[in-house]
Design a protein around this motif. Sequence first.
Motif, PDB file in Angstrom:
ATOM      1  N   ARG A   3       0.836  -1.200   0.000  1.00  0.00           N
ATOM      2  CA  ARG A   3       0.000   0.000   0.000  1.00  0.00           C
ATOM      3  C   ARG A   3       0.874   1.255   0.000  1.00  0.00           C
ATOM      4  N   PHE A   7       0.982   4.257  -2.886  1.00  0.00           N
ATOM      5  CA  PHE A   7       0.770   5.670  -2.570  1.00  0.00           C
ATOM      6  C   PHE A   7       2.019   6.507  -2.843  1.00  0.00           C
ATOM      7  N   ILE A  74      -3.687   5.164  -6.757  1.00  0.00           N
ATOM      8  CA  ILE A  74      -4.512   5.315  -5.554  1.00  0.00           C
ATOM      9  C   ILE A  74      -5.541   4.194  -5.470  1.00  0.00           C
ATOM     10  N   GLY A  77      -3.725   0.986  -4.527  1.00  0.00           N
ATOM     11  CA  GLY A  77      -3.312   1.007  -3.132  1.00  0.00           C
ATOM     12  C   GLY A  77      -4.467   0.913  -2.169  1.00  0.00           C
ATOM     13  N   THR A  78      -5.603   1.448  -2.547  1.00  0.00           N
ATOM     14  CA  THR A  78      -6.768   1.395  -1.674  1.00  0.00           C
ATOM     15  C   THR A  78      -7.405   0.012  -1.681  1.00  0.00           C
TER      16      THR A  78
END
Length: 147
Positions: A3, A7, A74, A77-78
């Motif tokens: 993650r 980011f 994003i 990573g989310t």
Amino acid sequence: MFRGVWFLLAALAVAHAVSSGLSPVAGVSMSCGKIGEPGVDMARAEISCTDSLFTAVGAVPLVLLAVLLAAPFIVAGTVLNKRASWLATIALAVFAVYGLLNWTGFWVLLLVGALPGAIIASIVSALQPDFRRTHRYDVDRQAPRQV
């Protein structure tokens, strides 16, 4: 860890858009090298090749560039799912191709940002394990008993 990598790549994509906005128009306008004047794709006629891209095209294309480059990172990573990571890689590859097709103007910055991003994203996607989220109701389910 993965993650954080996603980011970090998103932050680097935004940094690329900001640094591109501060760079001169001559970096993206092919006509600056040929005739010494920006092309017709620049927003105003009084722009010179030494002005920054921010003054030439404004904030909206630069914000759009930042969003297009950072959004796949994003999302990957989310969600932190292998499938989402590969979709982010494919999206970046598509942006790189679009930047290549528009290599004589502003959108060449997509190629410059998305191609290295797609290469790094493919490496991260290949190394990333498939994180599965367990839901509360999954624990309550039991396999049918065989008699």
